[in-house]
Design a protein around this motif. Structure first.
Motif, PDB file in Angstrom:
ATOM      1  N   TYR A   1      74.475  40.249  -4.136  1.00 41.99           N
ATOM      2  CA  TYR A   1      74.875  39.627  -2.874  1.00 41.99           C
ATOM      3  C   TYR A   1      76.165  40.257  -2.345  1.00 41.99           C
ATOM      4  O   TYR A   1      76.255  40.645  -1.183  1.00 41.99           O
ATOM      5  N   LEU A   2      77.161  40.352  -3.200  1.00 41.48           N
ATOM      6  CA  LEU A   2      78.448  40.895  -2.776  1.00 41.48           C
ATOM      7  C   LEU A   2      78.349  42.359  -2.358  1.00 41.48           C
ATOM      8  O   LEU A   2      79.156  42.833  -1.551  1.00 41.48           O
ATOM      9  N   SER A   3      77.371  43.048  -2.871  1.00 44.57           N
ATOM     10  CA  SER A   3      77.213  44.463  -2.544  1.00 44.57           C
ATOM     11  C   SER A   3      76.661  44.687  -1.143  1.00 44.57           C
ATOM     12  O   SER A   3      76.781  45.796  -0.612  1.00 44.57           O
ATOM     13  N   PHE A   4      76.073  43.668  -0.542  1.00 41.48           N
ATOM     14  CA  PHE A   4      75.433  43.876   0.755  1.00 41.48           C
ATOM     15  C   PHE A   4      75.960  42.990   1.885  1.00 41.48           C
ATOM     16  O   PHE A   4      75.579  43.176   3.023  1.00 41.48           O
ATOM     17  N   PHE A   5      76.827  42.040   1.594  1.00 40.27           N
ATOM     18  CA  PHE A   5      77.384  41.266   2.694  1.00 40.27           C
ATOM     19  C   PHE A   5      78.591  42.011   3.255  1.00 40.27           C
ATOM     20  O   PHE A   5      79.176  42.874   2.611  1.00 40.27           O
ATOM     21  N   THR A   6      78.944  41.703   4.491  1.00 42.42           N
ATOM     22  CA  THR A   6      80.088  42.358   5.117  1.00 42.42           C
ATOM     23  C   THR A   6      81.344  41.571   4.784  1.00 42.42           C
ATOM     24  O   THR A   6      81.481  40.417   5.195  1.00 42.42           O
ATOM     25  N   PRO A   7      82.258  42.178   4.008  1.00 44.97           N
ATOM     26  CA  PRO A   7      83.453  41.424   3.601  1.00 44.97           C
ATOM     27  C   PRO A   7      84.413  41.216   4.769  1.00 44.97           C
ATOM     28  O   PRO A   7      84.529  42.080   5.639  1.00 44.97           O
ATOM     29  N   PRO A   8      85.092  40.081   4.797  1.00 43.45           N
ATOM     30  CA  PRO A   8      86.070  39.832   5.868  1.00 43.45           C
ATOM     31  C   PRO A   8      87.334  40.667   5.639  1.00 43.45           C
ATOM     32  O   PRO A   8      87.619  41.099   4.523  1.00 43.45           O
ATOM     33  N   LYS A   9      88.069  40.890   6.689  1.00 49.57           N
ATOM     34  CA  LYS A   9      89.347  41.596   6.582  1.00 49.57           C
ATOM     35  C   LYS A   9      90.399  40.621   6.059  1.00 49.57           C
ATOM     36  O   LYS A   9      90.488  39.486   6.528  1.00 49.57           O
ATOM     37  N   THR A  10      91.168  41.066   5.063  1.00 51.00           N
ATOM     38  CA  THR A  10      92.226  40.229   4.495  1.00 51.00           C
ATOM     39  C   THR A  10      93.480  41.070   4.274  1.00 51.00           C
ATOM     40  O   THR A  10      93.452  42.294   4.424  1.00 51.00           O
ATOM     41  N   GLU A  11      94.545  40.416   3.878  1.00 52.11           N
ATOM     42  CA  GLU A  11      95.802  41.102   3.558  1.00 52.11           C
ATOM     43  C   GLU A  11      95.625  42.008   2.335  1.00 52.11           C
ATOM     44  O   GLU A  11      96.353  42.985   2.178  1.00 52.11           O
ATOM     45  N   LEU A  12      94.678  41.685   1.470  1.00 46.32           N
ATOM     46  CA  LEU A  12      94.456  42.492   0.270  1.00 46.32           C
ATOM     47  C   LEU A  12      93.907  43.878   0.591  1.00 46.32           C
ATOM     48  O   LEU A  12      93.942  44.764  -0.263  1.00 46.32           O
ATOM     49  N   ASP A  13      93.424  44.075   1.803  1.00 47.08           N
ATOM     50  CA  ASP A  13      92.938  45.394   2.196  1.00 47.08           C
ATOM     51  C   ASP A  13      94.045  46.438   2.139  1.00 47.08           C
ATOM     52  O   ASP A  13      93.773  47.634   2.045  1.00 47.08           O
TER      53      ASP A  13
ATOM     54  N   GLU B   1      74.553  51.657  -4.761  1.00 42.03           N
ATOM     55  CA  GLU B   1      75.318  52.617  -3.944  1.00 42.03           C
ATOM     56  C   GLU B   1      74.389  53.418  -3.033  1.00 42.03           C
ATOM     57  O   GLU B   1      74.716  53.662  -1.870  1.00 42.03           O
ATOM     58  N   LEU B   2      73.231  53.809  -3.530  1.00 39.53           N
ATOM     59  CA  LEU B   2      72.265  54.533  -2.695  1.00 39.53           C
ATOM     60  C   LEU B   2      71.733  53.639  -1.571  1.00 39.53           C
ATOM     61  O   LEU B   2      71.610  54.077  -0.422  1.00 39.53           O
ATOM     62  N   LEU B   3      71.428  52.387  -1.894  1.00 42.79           N
ATOM     63  CA  LEU B   3      70.956  51.456  -0.867  1.00 42.79           C
ATOM     64  C   LEU B   3      72.036  51.184   0.177  1.00 42.79           C
ATOM     65  O   LEU B   3      71.736  51.077   1.369  1.00 42.79           O
ATOM     66  N   GLN B   4      73.288  51.074  -0.260  1.00 40.36           N
ATOM     67  CA  GLN B   4      74.370  50.868   0.696  1.00 40.36           C
ATOM     68  C   GLN B   4      74.490  52.052   1.651  1.00 40.36           C
ATOM     69  O   GLN B   4      74.743  51.879   2.838  1.00 40.36           O
ATOM     70  N   GLU B   5      74.308  53.244   1.129  1.00 35.26           N
ATOM     71  CA  GLU B   5      74.456  54.441   1.956  1.00 35.26           C
ATOM     72  C   GLU B   5      73.314  54.592   2.956  1.00 35.26           C
ATOM     73  O   GLU B   5      73.539  54.923   4.113  1.00 35.26           O
ATOM     74  N   TYR B   6      72.084  54.345   2.501  1.00 40.03           N
ATOM     75  CA  TYR B   6      70.924  54.687   3.323  1.00 40.03           C
ATOM     76  C   TYR B   6      70.193  53.507   3.958  1.00 40.03           C
ATOM     77  O   TYR B   6      69.311  53.720   4.788  1.00 40.03           O
ATOM     78  N   CYS B   7      70.530  52.280   3.595  1.00 36.71           N
ATOM     79  CA  CYS B   7      69.743  51.145   4.090  1.00 36.71           C
ATOM     80  C   CYS B   7      70.554  50.050   4.771  1.00 36.71           C
ATOM     81  O   CYS B   7      70.036  48.951   4.987  1.00 36.71           O
ATOM     82  N   THR B   8      71.803  50.288   5.100  1.00 39.17           N
ATOM     83  CA  THR B   8      72.600  49.224   5.708  1.00 39.17           C
ATOM     84  C   THR B   8      73.051  49.551   7.131  1.00 39.17           C
ATOM     85  O   THR B   8      73.906  48.846   7.676  1.00 39.17           O
ATOM     86  N   ASP B   9      72.508  50.570   7.725  1.00 36.06           N
ATOM     87  CA  ASP B   9      72.833  50.950   9.109  1.00 36.06           C
ATOM     88  C   ASP B   9      74.340  51.072   9.359  1.00 36.06           C
ATOM     89  O   ASP B   9      74.848  50.644  10.388  1.00 36.06           O
ATOM     90  N   GLY B  10      75.056  51.614   8.393  1.00 31.09           N
ATOM     91  CA  GLY B  10      76.480  51.851   8.557  1.00 31.09           C
ATOM     92  C   GLY B  10      77.387  50.675   8.267  1.00 31.09           C
ATOM     93  O   GLY B  10      78.604  50.803   8.315  1.00 31.09           O
ATOM     94  N   ARG B  11      76.816  49.483   7.991  1.00 37.34           N
ATOM     95  CA  ARG B  11      77.659  48.328   7.652  1.00 37.34           C
ATOM     96  C   ARG B  11      78.395  48.563   6.336  1.00 37.34           C
ATOM     97  O   ARG B  11      79.521  48.131   6.167  1.00 37.34           O
TER      98      ARG B  11
END
Length: 128
Positions: free
Chosen positions: A23-35, A88-98
């Motif tokens: 789940y954490l690998s594919f949701f869009t994380p919010p921007k925080t101070e920890l960035d 990592e491969l799915l994140q690169e090729y299957c998330t439309d840049g998210r």
């Protein structure tokens, strides 16, 4: 299907953590101070995969008196690394840049899994 049911029943926390990692690998994380913290993403990967692997080792030792080293190696070290590569491969090729796949994320995951495996092996030696 029976094997999957038995696995989830025997390793409930490990199964839950694996689902959380997916789940954490594919949701869009919010921007925080920890960035702004240097390498926070890599530290997160080390902790996430190290913790999951440590739980796998712990649940395995809870269920089995004698550790089958090959089986434990496959399920607690190699399988999380393969899963990490697939993610990592799915994140690169299957998330439309998210999300973007990053080989350094895979390396951080390998560090976390390896640290947990070393800890599990030390625990195993003390247990004997």
């Amino acid at each position: 299907m029976k094997y999957l049911y038995q696995t989830v029943r025997n390793y409930p926390l490990s199964s839950l953590l694996i689902c959380v990692v997916w789940y954490l690998s594919f949701f869009t994380p919010p921007k925080t101070e920890l960035d702004n913290v240097a390498f926070i993403d890599k530290w997160t990967h080390i902790v996430m995969y190290g913790g999951t692997c440590a739980v796998i080792w712990g649940e395995y030792f809870r269920r089995h008196r004698v550790a089958g080293r090959r089986r434990l190696f496959l399920f607690a070290w190699l399988a999380p690394l393969v899963m990490s590569g697939i993610i990592e491969l799915l994140q690169e090729y299957c998330t439309d840049g998210r999300r973007s796949g990053d080989w350094f994320d895979l390396a951080a995951n390998a560090v976390g899994v390896t640290l947990a495996a070393v800890g599990g092996m030390l625990f195993f030696r003390r247990r004997l």
